[in-house]
Design a protein around this motif. Structure first.
Motif, short mmCIF file in Angstrom:
data_model
loop_
_atom_site.label_atom_id
_atom_site.label_comp_id
_atom_site.label_asym_id
_atom_site.label_seq_id
_atom_site.Cartn_x
_atom_site.Cartn_y
_atom_site.Cartn_z
N VAL A 165 0.87 -1.17 0.00
CA VAL A 165 0.00 0.00 0.00
C VAL A 165 0.91 1.22 0.00
O VAL A 165 1.83 1.32 0.82
N ASP A 166 0.68 2.12 -0.94
CA ASP A 166 1.54 3.30 -1.06
C ASP A 166 1.14 4.33 -0.01
O ASP A 166 0.05 4.91 -0.07
N VAL A 167 2.04 4.58 0.94
CA VAL A 167 1.80 5.52 2.03
C VAL A 167 2.86 6.61 1.96
O VAL A 167 4.05 6.33 2.06
N THR A 168 2.45 7.84 1.81
CA THR A 168 3.39 8.95 1.78
C THR A 168 3.74 9.37 3.20
O THR A 168 3.10 8.96 4.17
N ARG A 169 4.77 10.20 3.33
CA ARG A 169 5.16 10.69 4.64
C ARG A 169 4.04 11.52 5.26
O ARG A 169 3.80 11.47 6.47
N GLU A 170 3.33 12.29 4.42
CA GLU A 170 2.23 13.10 4.93
C GLU A 170 1.11 12.24 5.49
O GLU A 170 0.54 12.56 6.54
N VAL A 171 0.80 11.15 4.81
CA VAL A 171 -0.24 10.24 5.29
C VAL A 171 0.20 9.56 6.58
O VAL A 171 -0.59 9.38 7.51
N LEU A 172 1.49 9.19 6.64
CA LEU A 172 2.02 8.58 7.86
C LEU A 172 1.88 9.54 9.04
O LEU A 172 1.46 9.15 10.14
N GLU A 173 2.23 10.79 8.83
CA GLU A 173 2.09 11.79 9.88
C GLU A 173 0.62 11.92 10.30
O GLU A 173 0.31 12.03 11.49
N TYR A 174 -0.27 11.93 9.31
CA TYR A 174 -1.69 12.08 9.61
C TYR A 174 -2.22 10.90 10.43
O TYR A 174 -2.99 11.08 11.37
N ILE A 175 -1.79 9.69 10.07
CA ILE A 175 -2.23 8.50 10.81
C ILE A 175 -1.80 8.58 12.27
O ILE A 175 -2.57 8.31 13.19
N LEU A 176 -0.55 8.96 12.49
CA LEU A 176 -0.06 9.08 13.86
C LEU A 176 -0.81 10.17 14.62
O LEU A 176 -1.01 10.07 15.84
N PHE A 177 -1.24 11.19 13.91
CA PHE A 177 -1.89 12.32 14.56
C PHE A 177 -3.33 12.00 14.97
O PHE A 177 -3.79 12.43 16.03
N VAL A 178 -4.06 11.24 14.13
CA VAL A 178 -5.50 11.04 14.37
C VAL A 178 -5.84 9.66 14.92
O VAL A 178 -7.01 9.35 15.08
N CYS A 179 -4.84 8.83 15.21
CA CYS A 179 -5.09 7.50 15.76
C CYS A 179 -4.50 7.39 17.16
O CYS A 179 -3.44 6.76 17.35
N PRO A 180 -5.13 7.96 18.17
CA PRO A 180 -4.54 8.01 19.50
C PRO A 180 -4.40 6.65 20.18
O PRO A 180 -3.60 6.50 21.10
N LEU A 181 -5.18 5.64 19.74
CA LEU A 181 -5.14 4.33 20.38
C LEU A 181 -4.27 3.33 19.62
O LEU A 181 -4.17 2.17 20.02
N LEU A 182 -3.61 3.78 18.56
CA LEU A 182 -2.80 2.89 17.73
C LEU A 182 -1.64 2.31 18.53
O LEU A 182 -0.83 3.05 19.09
N GLU A 183 -1.56 0.97 18.58
CA GLU A 183 -0.51 0.28 19.32
C GLU A 183 0.49 -0.41 18.41
O GLU A 183 1.66 -0.56 18.75
N GLU A 184 0.04 -0.87 17.25
CA GLU A 184 0.91 -1.58 16.31
C GLU A 184 0.77 -0.96 14.92
O GLU A 184 -0.33 -0.77 14.42
N LEU A 185 1.90 -0.66 14.31
CA LEU A 185 1.91 -0.07 12.97
C LEU A 185 2.95 -0.79 12.12
O LEU A 185 4.13 -0.80 12.45
N SER A 186 2.51 -1.40 11.03
CA SER A 186 3.42 -2.08 10.10
C SER A 186 3.13 -1.58 8.69
O SER A 186 1.99 -1.67 8.21
N ILE A 187 4.14 -1.02 8.04
CA ILE A 187 4.02 -0.56 6.66
C ILE A 187 5.11 -1.25 5.85
O ILE A 187 6.29 -0.96 6.03
N LEU A 188 4.73 -2.16 4.97
CA LEU A 188 5.67 -2.95 4.21
C LEU A 188 5.50 -2.66 2.72
O LEU A 188 4.38 -2.56 2.22
#
Length: 289
Positions: A165-188
Motif C-alpha cells: 500500500v503506497d503511504v506517503t510521509r504526509e499520510v504517515l504523519e496524519y495516521i499518527l496524529f489522528v489514531c490516539p489508540l494505535l498500538e501496532e503499525l506495520s508498513i511494508l
C-alpha cells in the motif's frame, strides 16, 4: 426404562443461547463458515451478518498459477464476493477487518476505496491490507491518501498493517496524529517510504510532531536501506511516541524476487544502529532483522 438424557441430547441447545453469544461464536469462524450457518434455521439466517471479525483471503500467492487464463476472472469473483459480504453486514462495529489479495494493477482501486470506507464506518480496531503479488513486477501499489481518511474518525484503530500500500510521509504523519489508540503499525513495501535507491541521498524535511502519540507500542519498517529519508522517518516516529516498546528494522528488499545484497543489508543495519540507537526512548528496543 428410557434414559432421560436422550431427549436432552437431541435438543438444539445452542440455538437457545442469546444472540450476542451466538454472534461471538460466529466471529471466531472464517467468514465462509459463518455465512453457511444461515442455512441452519430461520433464527440463524442473518446472525452471521453481525460478526465482528471479517477476514478474507483470496489465495496463497505461493501456489497461484499466474498463467491460468481464468485468473483474472477469479480475482473479479473474489472482489465481488467481498463486496457482497460487506453489503449485507449489519454490525455497528468490527474488531478485525483483514484482506489478503493479489493486487497487480489499479482496476480494483474503487473497490478497495469502498473497503476502506466500510472499515472506518464500522469503527474498526484492527485493520490489515496485504496486497502482495510476488510473481509479477509489482509496479502498482494501492495509494492510501489523506483525502479518503479525512472522511472518517480513526480513533478506534489499535492495529494497522499495510503491505503493498503506497503511504506517503504526509499520510504517515496524519495516521499518527489522528489514531490516539494505535498500538501496532506495520508498513511494508510502500513505494513512497523506506526503498527508492534513486533518492537515497535526497534530504527530506519532515515537520516536528505537534502531539506525542501515547499508545503506539510496535513499529516495523520494512525495506529499510539507511538512506536519509529512512532515517528521518524513523527519527520522526521515535520523537512523536512515548510508549514505543519495539522498533523493527528489516533491510530485506521489498520485491522478494530481486537478488539480495548481504553487504547492502548489513550497511543498512549498521546505519540504523548508529543513527537510531542513541535516540531510542527509555524502554524502547531496536530489533534488526
Amino acid at each position: 426404562m428410557e434414559c432421560g438424557w436422550t431427549s436432552i441430547c437431541l435438543k438444539d441447545l445452542i440455538s437457545y443461547l442469546p444472540d450476542g453469544i451466538l454472534v461471538s461464536i460466529l466471529s471466531r469462524l472464517e467468514i465462509e463458515q459463518a455465512a453457511r450457518t444461515s442455512a441452519l434455521a430461520r433464527r440463524w439466517r442473518y446472525l452471521w451478518t453481525f460478526t465482528s471479525s471479517l477476514i478474507f483471503k483470496f489465495c496463497d500467492w505461493r501456489i497461484v498459477d499466474h498463467e491460468d487464463k481464468l485468473f483474472g476472472l477469479k480475482c473479479r469473483q473474489f472482489v465481488d464476493w467481498v463486496n457482497h459480504i460487506l453489503k449485507f453486514h449489519r454490525g455497528m462495529i468490527i474488531d478485525e477487518f483483514s484482506i489478503q489479495f493479489c493486487l497487480d494493477d489499479n482496476i480494483f482501486k474503487s473497490d478497495i476505496d469502498g473497503w476502506i470506507n466500510f472499515a472506518f464506518r464500522k469503527r474498526v480496531k484492527r485493520l490489515k491490507f496485504n496486497f502482495r503479488c510476488t510473481w509479477t513486477n509489482g509496479n502498482w501499489n494501492y495509494p492510501l491518501t489523506a483525502h479518503i481518511l479525512h472522511y472518517h474518525r480513526l480513533d478506534s484503530l489499535t492495529s494497522l498493517y499495510l503491505c503493498h500500500v503506497d503511504v506517503t510521509r504526509e499520510v504517515l504523519e496524519y495516521i499518527l496524529f489522528v489514531c490516539p489508540l494505535l498500538e501496532e503499525l506495520s508498513i511494508l513495501h510502500s513505494r513512497s517510504l523506506f526503498w527508492d535507491f534513486k533518492d537515497s541521498t535526497k534530504e527530506t524535511k519532515i515537520r516536528r510532531p505537534k502531539h506525542l502519540h501515547k499508545s503506539l507500542k510496535v513499529l516495523e519498517l520494512n525495506g529499510f536501506i539507511g538512506c536519509k529519508a529512512d532515517l528521518q522517518i524513523a527519527s520522526y516516529i521515535l520523537g512523536s511516541t512515548v510508549s514505543l516498546q519495539e522498533i523493527i528494522i528489516d533491510p530485506s528488499h521489498p520485491n522478494k524476487w530481486a537478488p539480495e545484497d548481504p553487504d547492502t543489508q548489513q550497511l543498512a543495519r549498521m546505519r540504523a544502529r548508529q543513527h537510531l540507537e542513541t535516540r531510542l526512548p527509555f524502554g524502547t528496543q531496536l530489533v534488526l532483522r
